[in-house]
Write an enzyme that holds these catalytic residues in place. Structure first.
Site, PDB file in Angstrom:
ATOM      1  N   ARG A 128     -24.774   6.196 -38.877  1.00  0.00           N
ATOM      2  CA  ARG A 128     -25.358   7.381 -39.529  1.00  0.00           C
ATOM      3  C   ARG A 128     -24.598   7.736 -40.809  1.00  0.00           C
ATOM      4  O   ARG A 128     -25.184   7.938 -41.864  1.00  0.00           O
ATOM      5  CB  ARG A 128     -25.339   8.556 -38.539  1.00  0.00           C
ATOM      6  CG  ARG A 128     -25.841   9.849 -39.114  1.00  0.00           C
ATOM      7  CD  ARG A 128     -25.759  10.961 -38.092  1.00  0.00           C
ATOM      8  NE  ARG A 128     -24.381  11.173 -37.609  1.00  0.00           N
ATOM      9  CZ  ARG A 128     -24.037  12.106 -36.733  1.00  0.00           C
ATOM     10  NH1 ARG A 128     -24.964  12.902 -36.237  1.00  0.00           N
ATOM     11  NH2 ARG A 128     -22.788  12.237 -36.358  1.00  0.00           N
ATOM     12  N   VAL A 166     -23.736   5.065 -29.391  1.00  0.00           N
ATOM     13  CA  VAL A 166     -23.407   6.394 -29.910  1.00  0.00           C
ATOM     14  C   VAL A 166     -23.122   7.303 -28.721  1.00  0.00           C
ATOM     15  O   VAL A 166     -23.261   6.906 -27.567  1.00  0.00           O
ATOM     16  CB  VAL A 166     -24.545   6.978 -30.790  1.00  0.00           C
ATOM     17  CG1 VAL A 166     -24.820   6.082 -31.985  1.00  0.00           C
ATOM     18  CG2 VAL A 166     -25.826   7.204 -29.987  1.00  0.00           C
ATOM     19  N   ASN A 217     -22.339   5.495 -22.383  1.00  0.00           N
ATOM     20  CA  ASN A 217     -22.175   5.989 -21.016  1.00  0.00           C
ATOM     21  C   ASN A 217     -23.260   7.010 -20.690  1.00  0.00           C
ATOM     22  O   ASN A 217     -22.969   8.160 -20.363  1.00  0.00           O
ATOM     23  CB  ASN A 217     -20.800   6.660 -20.864  1.00  0.00           C
ATOM     24  CG  ASN A 217     -19.776   5.708 -20.274  1.00  0.00           C
ATOM     25  OD1 ASN A 217     -20.132   4.746 -19.581  1.00  0.00           O
ATOM     26  ND2 ASN A 217     -18.518   5.977 -20.545  1.00  0.00           N
ATOM     27  N   SER A 249     -18.018  -1.782 -19.632  1.00  0.00           N
ATOM     28  CA  SER A 249     -16.704  -1.318 -19.188  1.00  0.00           C
ATOM     29  C   SER A 249     -15.603  -2.204 -19.732  1.00  0.00           C
ATOM     30  O   SER A 249     -15.781  -3.403 -19.908  1.00  0.00           O
ATOM     31  CB  SER A 249     -16.615  -1.310 -17.667  1.00  0.00           C
ATOM     32  OG  SER A 249     -15.301  -0.939 -17.284  1.00  0.00           O
ATOM     33  N   GLY A 276     -13.197  -0.564 -22.054  1.00  0.00           N
ATOM     34  CA  GLY A 276     -12.594   0.145 -23.184  1.00  0.00           C
ATOM     35  C   GLY A 276     -12.637  -0.703 -24.441  1.00  0.00           C
ATOM     36  O   GLY A 276     -13.392  -1.675 -24.553  1.00  0.00           O
ATOM     37  N   LYS A 319     -22.694   1.631 -13.629  1.00  0.00           N
ATOM     38  CA  LYS A 319     -21.524   1.938 -14.477  1.00  0.00           C
ATOM     39  C   LYS A 319     -20.917   3.278 -14.068  1.00  0.00           C
ATOM     40  O   LYS A 319     -19.688   3.437 -14.032  1.00  0.00           O
ATOM     41  CB  LYS A 319     -21.935   1.969 -15.956  1.00  0.00           C
ATOM     42  CG  LYS A 319     -20.844   2.489 -16.905  1.00  0.00           C
ATOM     43  CD  LYS A 319     -19.699   1.512 -17.044  1.00  0.00           C
ATOM     44  CE  LYS A 319     -18.381   2.087 -17.522  1.00  0.00           C
ATOM     45  NZ  LYS A 319     -18.376   2.827 -18.753  1.00  0.00           N
ATOM     46  N   HIS A 338     -19.037   2.728 -10.911  1.00  0.00           N
ATOM     47  CA  HIS A 338     -17.817   1.995 -11.290  1.00  0.00           C
ATOM     48  C   HIS A 338     -16.747   2.993 -11.743  1.00  0.00           C
ATOM     49  O   HIS A 338     -15.596   2.926 -11.332  1.00  0.00           O
ATOM     50  CB  HIS A 338     -18.143   0.994 -12.406  1.00  0.00           C
ATOM     51  CG  HIS A 338     -16.938   0.495 -13.152  1.00  0.00           C
ATOM     52  ND1 HIS A 338     -16.289   1.258 -14.101  1.00  0.00           N
ATOM     53  CD2 HIS A 338     -16.238  -0.662 -13.069  1.00  0.00           C
ATOM     54  CE1 HIS A 338     -15.244   0.586 -14.572  1.00  0.00           C
ATOM     55  NE2 HIS A 338     -15.205  -0.588 -13.964  1.00  0.00           N
ATOM     56  N   ASN A 339     -17.134   3.919 -12.596  1.00  0.00           N
ATOM     57  CA  ASN A 339     -16.166   4.893 -13.096  1.00  0.00           C
ATOM     58  C   ASN A 339     -15.671   5.814 -11.981  1.00  0.00           C
ATOM     59  O   ASN A 339     -14.499   6.190 -11.962  1.00  0.00           O
ATOM     60  CB  ASN A 339     -16.782   5.730 -14.223  1.00  0.00           C
ATOM     61  CG  ASN A 339     -16.888   4.935 -15.514  1.00  0.00           C
ATOM     62  OD1 ASN A 339     -16.863   3.710 -15.491  1.00  0.00           O
ATOM     63  ND2 ASN A 339     -17.005   5.631 -16.627  1.00  0.00           N
ATOM     64  N   GLU A 395     -13.164   3.981 -10.164  1.00  0.00           N
ATOM     65  CA  GLU A 395     -11.972   3.966 -11.028  1.00  0.00           C
ATOM     66  C   GLU A 395     -11.183   5.276 -10.871  1.00  0.00           C
ATOM     67  O   GLU A 395      -9.951   5.256 -10.765  1.00  0.00           O
ATOM     68  CB  GLU A 395     -12.447   3.772 -12.474  1.00  0.00           C
ATOM     69  CG  GLU A 395     -11.396   3.848 -13.535  1.00  0.00           C
ATOM     70  CD  GLU A 395     -12.043   3.822 -14.934  1.00  0.00           C
ATOM     71  OE1 GLU A 395     -12.959   3.008 -15.175  1.00  0.00           O
ATOM     72  OE2 GLU A 395     -11.638   4.643 -15.776  1.00  0.00           O
ATOM     73  N   LYS A 419     -14.155  12.870 -18.579  1.00  0.00           N
ATOM     74  CA  LYS A 419     -15.339  12.888 -19.440  1.00  0.00           C
ATOM     75  C   LYS A 419     -16.608  13.101 -18.642  1.00  0.00           C
ATOM     76  O   LYS A 419     -17.679  13.256 -19.211  1.00  0.00           O
ATOM     77  CB  LYS A 419     -15.427  11.591 -20.235  1.00  0.00           C
ATOM     78  CG  LYS A 419     -14.406  11.550 -21.360  1.00  0.00           C
ATOM     79  CD  LYS A 419     -14.723  10.441 -22.334  1.00  0.00           C
ATOM     80  CE  LYS A 419     -13.745  10.431 -23.485  1.00  0.00           C
ATOM     81  NZ  LYS A 419     -13.627   9.090 -24.060  1.00  0.00           N
ATOM     82  N   ARG A 450      -8.255  16.170 -10.568  1.00  0.00           N
ATOM     83  CA  ARG A 450      -8.149  16.338 -12.025  1.00  0.00           C
ATOM     84  C   ARG A 450      -8.406  17.797 -12.377  1.00  0.00           C
ATOM     85  O   ARG A 450      -7.768  18.362 -13.262  1.00  0.00           O
ATOM     86  CB  ARG A 450      -9.139  15.426 -12.753  1.00  0.00           C
ATOM     87  CG  ARG A 450      -8.774  13.965 -12.631  1.00  0.00           C
ATOM     88  CD  ARG A 450      -9.440  13.125 -13.695  1.00  0.00           C
ATOM     89  NE  ARG A 450      -9.295  11.708 -13.394  1.00  0.00           N
ATOM     90  CZ  ARG A 450      -9.701  10.732 -14.198  1.00  0.00           C
ATOM     91  NH1 ARG A 450     -10.280  11.010 -15.342  1.00  0.00           N
ATOM     92  NH2 ARG A 450      -9.544   9.460 -13.860  1.00  0.00           N
TER      93      ARG A 450
HETATM   94  P1  2AM Z   1     -21.166   9.055 -37.299  1.00  0.00           P
HETATM   95  O1  2AM Z   1     -20.075   8.117 -37.757  1.00  0.00           O
HETATM   96  O2  2AM Z   1     -22.200   9.261 -38.313  1.00  0.00           O
HETATM   97  O3  2AM Z   1     -20.617  10.352 -36.755  1.00  0.00           O
HETATM   98  C1  2AM Z   1     -19.672   8.028 -32.014  1.00  0.00           C
HETATM   99  O4  2AM Z   1     -19.730   9.389 -32.232  1.00  0.00           O
HETATM  100  C2  2AM Z   1     -20.706   7.303 -32.827  1.00  0.00           C
HETATM  101  O5  2AM Z   1     -21.984   7.883 -32.593  1.00  0.00           O
HETATM  102  C3  2AM Z   1     -20.482   7.364 -34.315  1.00  0.00           C
HETATM  103  O6  2AM Z   1     -20.810   6.114 -34.850  1.00  0.00           O
HETATM  104  C4  2AM Z   1     -21.446   8.443 -34.772  1.00  0.00           C
HETATM  105  O7  2AM Z   1     -21.892   8.331 -36.074  1.00  0.00           O
HETATM  106  C5  2AM Z   1     -22.595   8.193 -33.840  1.00  0.00           C
HETATM  107  N1  2AM Z   1     -23.469   9.359 -33.675  1.00  0.00           N
HETATM  108  C6  2AM Z   1     -23.178  10.514 -33.069  1.00  0.00           C
HETATM  109  N2  2AM Z   1     -24.227  11.345 -33.084  1.00  0.00           N
HETATM  110  C7  2AM Z   1     -25.213  10.696 -33.743  1.00  0.00           C
HETATM  111  C8  2AM Z   1     -26.548  11.019 -34.068  1.00  0.00           C
HETATM  112  N3  2AM Z   1     -27.096  12.198 -33.712  1.00  0.00           N
HETATM  113  N4  2AM Z   1     -27.260  10.100 -34.747  1.00  0.00           N
HETATM  114  C9  2AM Z   1     -26.711   8.907 -35.097  1.00  0.00           C
HETATM  115  N5  2AM Z   1     -25.453   8.552 -34.802  1.00  0.00           N
HETATM  116  C10 2AM Z   1     -24.714   9.425 -34.133  1.00  0.00           C
END
Ligand code: 2AM
Length: 510
Positions: free
Chosen positions: A34, A75, A103, A129, A131, A183, A186-187, A190, A261, A288
């Protein structure tokens, strides 16, 4: 640039590393993010000299790929995934595949799969999975969705996944939300593993007064045996790390507030919904939670009493060092087996409930490499579930190998939880594992009394061990209710879950 079918959206850590992994295996990649400065930086940096090209808008990005396109989205889970899908949709053509590698919550994946049905496009929800390191050098991949879409992806996924002796750590998980569901569990598993390791460390620390480097050596030794796993290995690394500034073990300087998370919580929430007991994972989740109440705990520690936790038990020679260390190894192993038994039982029930068609043996296989819970133990689990359906254990604890092992280990396990109780060291996950074991193997539980109580206060009925049917008993002679004058403002009774319900079943008054 060479022709490609593959693209990736979202160049944060996981996306960038997965792109490099694909490129490393000779699969050219098109990328888009983005914020285009992120793309530019990636192309000018790590992607330099590799078959990776990028675009600063979706139209050009799509134009970089041949059909059928296979576009991985990495994303932030939630609305961002839908936003990216909606951005891509107008440019996609028949046969193109969207793969959500984040995730995502599995119910969102089920919904997205439904939204794609009948469009000629495919949607795959893929758990990834391992990281950052896994994404770059070989993750464990859990793709779910239409089988024909998986077949299209299989050659590439087999290359980028972690490799173990019996193949790449990827398999077709099942339809719609299966990949993300697996997944999530799995977590959850974990979470259980990590908590059990932390509790074992805590008992060792307080019962024997060992230093972090001493415990590092013990974990390293355990890692040579049946506990061999990535998490035990890194427990040794973390415990052995000395902070350069202070010359002290770094672990002693880390604030004892664990973060999360949410995937562990999702596992517990789903298990509650399905009525499947997974107490070890539940314990890990709430542990936690309570760790995060640091200020309250510090305050409470000056008011609420318990045994002294200063390692002095060791000074008094209360516990034999070698004996306790060996028992801790047994207890950690037994508790882990119990936790996995719970996790796999959840997967089995969820598979039936949601139609995931999970192959439990295959899941154990693809978790043997790349992912955080990779462990020697998964070999044995894989074998246990490889049996013919008629011989396949309902529960891992019943697999002959595990049953025999735990039968032999249980006295150590009980000894360790006893030591923890004696010292007032909290061991919620270790106890939950043992309680699960003891509950599961109990021919008779006190649920008879639970049913009796429910029937007395709510006429909920009960079944008997000696007769068929549902019964209700008038348990006590109740005095006739006194007639009272009607009061006009009495609020309506609130009906709780355990309040009386209308009986539709056969009842018999005794
Ligand atoms: P960015 O670099 O433009 O923020 C982790 O946050 C990844 O998800 C990043 O590559 C981020 O892009 C992307 N991301 C988060 N929200 C988004 C959205 N609404 N549309 C597109 N990419 C998004």
């Amino acid at each position: 640039m060479a022709e490609t079918n593959y693209g990736l959206v979202g160049l944060a850590v996981m996306g960038a590393n997965l792109t490099l992994n694909f490129a490393h295996h000779g699969i050219p990649m098109a990328v888009y993010n983005r914020t285009s400065s992120v793309t530019e930086k990636f192309l000018a940096g790590e992607a330099q000299g590799k078959p990776i090209t990028g675009a600063d808008n979706v139209r050009d990005f799509i134009g970089l790929m041949q059909r059928p396109r296979r576009i991985i989205i990495l994303v932030k889970a939630g609305p961002a995934v839908d936003a990216v899908i909606n951005e891509l949709r107008p440019f996609l053509e028949e046969g193109d595949v969207i793969i959500d590698g984040g995730n995502s919550f599995f119910q969102d994946t089920i919904r997205r799969d439904r939204e794609f049905q009948g469009t000629g496009l495919y949607f795959v929800g893929m758990g990834v999975s391992g990281g950052e390191e896994g994404a770059r050098y070989g993750p464990s991949l859990m793709p779910g969705g239409p089988r024909e879409a998986y077949d299209l992806l299989e050659p590439a996924l087999s290359k980028v996944a972690a490799q173990v002796a019996d193949g790449p750590c990827v398999t077709y998980i099942g339809p719609h939300g299966a990949g993300h569901y697996v997944k999530t569990v799995h977590n959850g598993i974990e979470y259980g593993d990590i908590q059990l390791i932390a509790e074992t460390y805590n008992i060792m620390k307080h019962a024997l007064g060992l230093s972090a480097p001493e415990m590092s050596e013990i974990f390293a030794r355990w890692n040579e045996g049946r506990l061999n796993s990535f998490l035990v290995e890194i427990a040794s690394t973390v415990l052995g790390f000395i902070d350069a500034d202070t010359d002290k073990p770094l672990v002693d300087l880390i604030l004892d507030e664990a973060e999360q998370k949410g995937t562990g919580r999702w596992t517990s929430q789903n298990a509650i919904e399905l009525g499947v007991p997974i107490p070890t994972i539940d314990a890990a989740v709430w542990s936690r939670g309570i760790s995060a109440l640091k200020e309250e705990r510090v305050h409470a520690s000056s008011i609420l009493q318990g045994p002294r936790l200063d390692g002095s038990a060791n000074g008094s020679g209360r516990y034999d060092r070698e004996h306790l260390i060996n028992a801790l190894e047994s207890a950690l192993y037994a508790a882990k087996v119990s936790s996995y038994a719970q996790g796999f039982a959840l997967l089995r029930i969820a598979s039936d409930t949601y139609g995931f068609e999970l192959n439990l043996s295959e899941l154990a296989r693809i978790w043997k490499g790349g992912c955080i819970i990779r462990a020697e133990l998964l070999n044995t689990i894989q074998q246990a579930f490889e049996q013919d359906p008629s011989d396949r254990p309902m529960n891992l604890l019943l697999a002959p190998h595990f049953a025999q092992e735990i039968n032999n280990l249980q006295s150590d396990w009980r000894y360790v939880t006893g030591v923890a109780r004696e010292l007032g060291v909290p061991t919620p996950a270790m106890n939950a594992s043992l309680d699960y074991y003891d509950s599961y193997r109990a021919e008779r539980l006190p649920a008879n009394l639970v049913q009796g109580l429910r029937d007395l206060f709510g006429a909920h009925t009960y079944r008997r061990v000696d007769k068929e049917g549902y019964f209700h008993t008038q348990w006590e002679a109740r005095p006739e209710p006194e007639l009272v004058e009607a009061v006009p403002t009495v609020p309506p009774a609130v009906t709780g879950e355990d309040d009386p319900v209308e009986q539709t079943t056969e009842t018999s008054r005794t």
